[in-house]
Design a protein around this motif. Structure first.
Motif, PDB file in Angstrom:
ATOM      1  N   SER A   1     -77.501  -5.878 -13.539  1.00 23.72           N
ATOM      2  CA  SER A   1     -78.300  -5.177 -14.534  1.00 23.72           C
ATOM      3  C   SER A   1     -77.642  -5.293 -15.908  1.00 23.72           C
ATOM      4  O   SER A   1     -76.423  -5.154 -16.044  1.00 23.72           O
ATOM      5  CB  SER A   1     -78.405  -3.706 -14.108  1.00 23.72           C
ATOM      6  OG  SER A   1     -79.325  -3.071 -14.934  1.00 23.72           O
ATOM      7  N   GLY A   2     -78.444  -5.584 -16.924  1.00 18.05           N
ATOM      8  CA  GLY A   2     -77.923  -5.683 -18.283  1.00 18.05           C
ATOM      9  C   GLY A   2     -77.326  -7.047 -18.611  1.00 18.05           C
ATOM     10  O   GLY A   2     -76.750  -7.237 -19.679  1.00 18.05           O
TER      11      GLY A   2
ATOM     12  N   LYS B   1     -81.193 -11.039 -18.401  1.00 17.91           N
ATOM     13  CA  LYS B   1     -82.276 -11.782 -17.750  1.00 17.91           C
ATOM     14  C   LYS B   1     -83.610 -11.538 -18.459  1.00 17.91           C
ATOM     15  O   LYS B   1     -84.344 -12.466 -18.790  1.00 17.91           O
ATOM     16  CB  LYS B   1     -82.382 -11.375 -16.263  1.00 17.91           C
ATOM     17  CG  LYS B   1     -81.076 -11.542 -15.491  1.00 17.91           C
ATOM     18  CD  LYS B   1     -81.204 -11.171 -14.025  1.00 17.91           C
ATOM     19  CE  LYS B   1     -81.580  -9.732 -13.728  1.00 17.91           C
ATOM     20  NZ  LYS B   1     -80.538  -8.759 -14.116  1.00 17.91           N
TER      21      LYS B   1
HETATM   22  N1  LIG Z   1     -85.147  -2.481 -25.800  1.00 16.61           N
HETATM   23  C1  LIG Z   1     -83.790  -2.487 -25.776  1.00 16.61           C
HETATM   24  N2  LIG Z   1     -83.086  -1.666 -26.578  1.00 16.61           N
HETATM   25  C2  LIG Z   1     -81.745  -1.658 -26.561  1.00 16.61           C
HETATM   26  N3  LIG Z   1     -80.989  -2.429 -25.786  1.00 16.61           N
HETATM   27  C3  LIG Z   1     -81.613  -3.254 -24.966  1.00 16.61           C
HETATM   28  C4  LIG Z   1     -83.057  -3.344 -24.902  1.00 16.61           C
HETATM   29  N4  LIG Z   1     -83.394  -4.272 -23.999  1.00 16.61           N
HETATM   30  C5  LIG Z   1     -82.224  -4.753 -23.523  1.00 16.61           C
HETATM   31  N5  LIG Z   1     -81.161  -4.160 -24.093  1.00 16.61           N
HETATM   32  C6  LIG Z   1     -79.743  -4.473 -23.825  1.00 16.61           C
HETATM   33  O1  LIG Z   1     -79.575  -5.885 -23.806  1.00 16.61           O
HETATM   34  C7  LIG Z   1     -78.751  -6.278 -22.730  1.00 16.61           C
HETATM   35  C8  LIG Z   1     -79.492  -7.228 -21.808  1.00 16.61           C
HETATM   36  O2  LIG Z   1     -80.594  -6.522 -21.257  1.00 16.61           O
HETATM   37  P1  LIG Z   1     -81.682  -7.149 -20.293  1.00 16.61           P
HETATM   38  O3  LIG Z   1     -82.796  -6.184 -20.258  1.00 16.61           O
HETATM   39  O4  LIG Z   1     -81.981  -8.549 -20.697  1.00 16.61           O
HETATM   40  O5  LIG Z   1     -80.891  -7.151 -18.919  1.00 16.61           O
HETATM   41  P2  LIG Z   1     -81.410  -7.533 -17.464  1.00 16.61           P
HETATM   42  O6  LIG Z   1     -80.483  -8.590 -16.956  1.00 16.61           O
HETATM   43  O7  LIG Z   1     -82.849  -7.834 -17.502  1.00 16.61           O
HETATM   44  O8  LIG Z   1     -81.125  -6.182 -16.652  1.00 16.61           O
HETATM   45  P3  LIG Z   1     -81.960  -5.515 -15.452  1.00 16.61           P
HETATM   46  O9  LIG Z   1     -81.539  -6.269 -14.223  1.00 16.61           O
HETATM   47  O10 LIG Z   1     -81.500  -4.105 -15.440  1.00 16.61           O
HETATM   48  O11 LIG Z   1     -83.413  -5.653 -15.739  1.00 16.61           O
HETATM   49  C9  LIG Z   1     -78.322  -4.991 -22.042  1.00 16.61           C
HETATM   50  O12 LIG Z   1     -77.052  -4.648 -22.552  1.00 16.61           O
HETATM   51  C10 LIG Z   1     -79.363  -3.982 -22.451  1.00 16.61           C
HETATM   52  O13 LIG Z   1     -78.800  -2.699 -22.484  1.00 16.61           O
END
Ligand SMILES: Nc1ncnc2c1ncn2[C@@H]1O[C@H](COP(=O)(O)OP(=O)(O)OP(=O)(O)O)[C@@H](O)[C@H]1O
Ligand SMILES: [Mg+2]
Length: 298
Positions: free
Chosen positions: A68-69, A72
């Motif tokens: 997570s984070g 992706k």
């Molecule tokens: N709308 C937003 N506002 C602030 N920070 C964000 C936002 N979207 C993503 N982030 C930050 O950007 C980084 C990457 O986030 P992302 O959503 O791409 O992760 P992910 O791999 O899709 O995670 P997950 O498996 O939880 O969906 C993380 O540190 C997240 O906290």
């Protein structure tokens, strides 16, 4: 409320096109090329995603896994041109159907989204208008994107609901989102996403909220669309088994970095990175073994 159709309008019937069965078309030109894409947080002045690259030809599927984070969803959003502020692409390039998305006008994006590139996210209810019958929502996409008359659009909506293996599509089309189960809603959302016949479908945790049986049905549906229509897939999932089942290539992300990338076979059978090994070990208890069995049809 903005419906998915407004965000990601959609063309259909690529069935008869040249792409053929999944896995048999490696020489075709990429429909999506992501080259060393970097994503930054403008407000904080820092880079969040440190270079992601993959290319996708018709009928192929690439999976993105990782904690997570790890970036992706931001990577998917970058490819769809819907990065939320304060994020922006700070390096690299994205090409959709051979054209660089850099500097695309909103009008060009409207033409591309749905018709060429489309997406399904988790939580389908939030992408549908709660006060409009689902059939009408799909018909609207078809009407706007395919130029069908109202009555033909309604018929097409029913066909689309049938194509995502919903029993009694006429009845489902006449219902409101709150009357449908999570699995049915997810299928409706896939119907919306494929309504305009996209060449690329990004499925970001599209089955995560569903129970195992429904998840398996949705995965079969995506595999079927891929084979029948040459749809190219980007599949984001926490679940390695999902990616093992659907994808030709896998990217393993951690903290904005692609730590490992290769064919699904290589990455899952011969992981080189410690983090990939950890992910695999975590998933063994959920039955990944069956996808890793040599010679078994994934
Ligand atoms: N709308 C937003 N506002 C602030 N920070 C964000 C936002 N979207 C993503 N982030 C930050 O950007 C980084 C990457 O986030 P992302 O959503 O791409 O992760 P992910 O791999 O899709 O995670 P997950 O498996 O939880 O969906 C993380 O540190 C997240 O906290
Ligand atoms: Mg995400």
């Amino acid at each position: 409320m903005t419906t998915l159709s407004q965000k990601l309008p959609a063309e259909v019937e690529r069935t008869e096109q040249s792409s053929g069965p999944a896995g048999a078309v490696p020489s075709l030109a990429p429909v999506l090329a992501v080259r060393d894409v970097r994503i930054g947080d403008r407000s904080a002045g820092r880079e969040i995603v440190h270079g992601v690259s993959f290319t996708l030809t018709p009928g192929r599927a690439v999976g993105i896994v990782g904690e997570s984070g790890s970036g992706k969803t931001l990577t998917c959003r970058a490819a769809l041109g819907i990065l939320p502020a304060p994020f922006e692409i700070t390096g690299g390039s994205v090409e959709i159907d051979g054209g660089d998305i850099d500097g695309l006008s909103p009008a060009r994006w409207t033409g591309l989204r749905g018709a060429t590139i489309s997406a399904v996210f988790q939580d389908p209810a939030s992408y549908l208008n709660p006060s409009i019958r689902v059939g009408a929502q799909i018909a609207e996409v078809v009407r706007v994107k395919k130029g069908l008359k109202r009555r033909a659009a309604r018929r097409r909506a029913v066909e689309l609901l049938r194509s995502v293996h919903l029993r009694d599509p006429e009845l489902v089309g006449s219902q409101y989102p709150h009357e449908l189960s999570g699995g049915m809603l997810q299928r409706v959302l896939i119907a919306v996403a494929i309504a305009a016949g996209p060449r690329i479908l990004i499925a970001d945790e599209a089955t995560t909220a569903l129970d195992v049986t429904v998840q398996a049905e949705i995965l079969d549906l995506l595999a079927d669309l891929r084979e029948r229509t040459g749809l190219a897939l980007v599949v984001v999932s926490h679940d390695l088994a999902v990616v093992a089942q659907l994808c030709d290539e896998v990217l393993v992300m951690r903290d904005g970095e692609v730590v490992e990338q290769g064919t699904t076979e290589d990455v899952l059978h011969r992981p080189r990175h410690e983090y990939t090994r950890l992910l695999i070990a975590e998933h063994q208890q959920y039955g990944l073994e069956k996808f890793l069995a040599p010679g078994e049809d994934a």
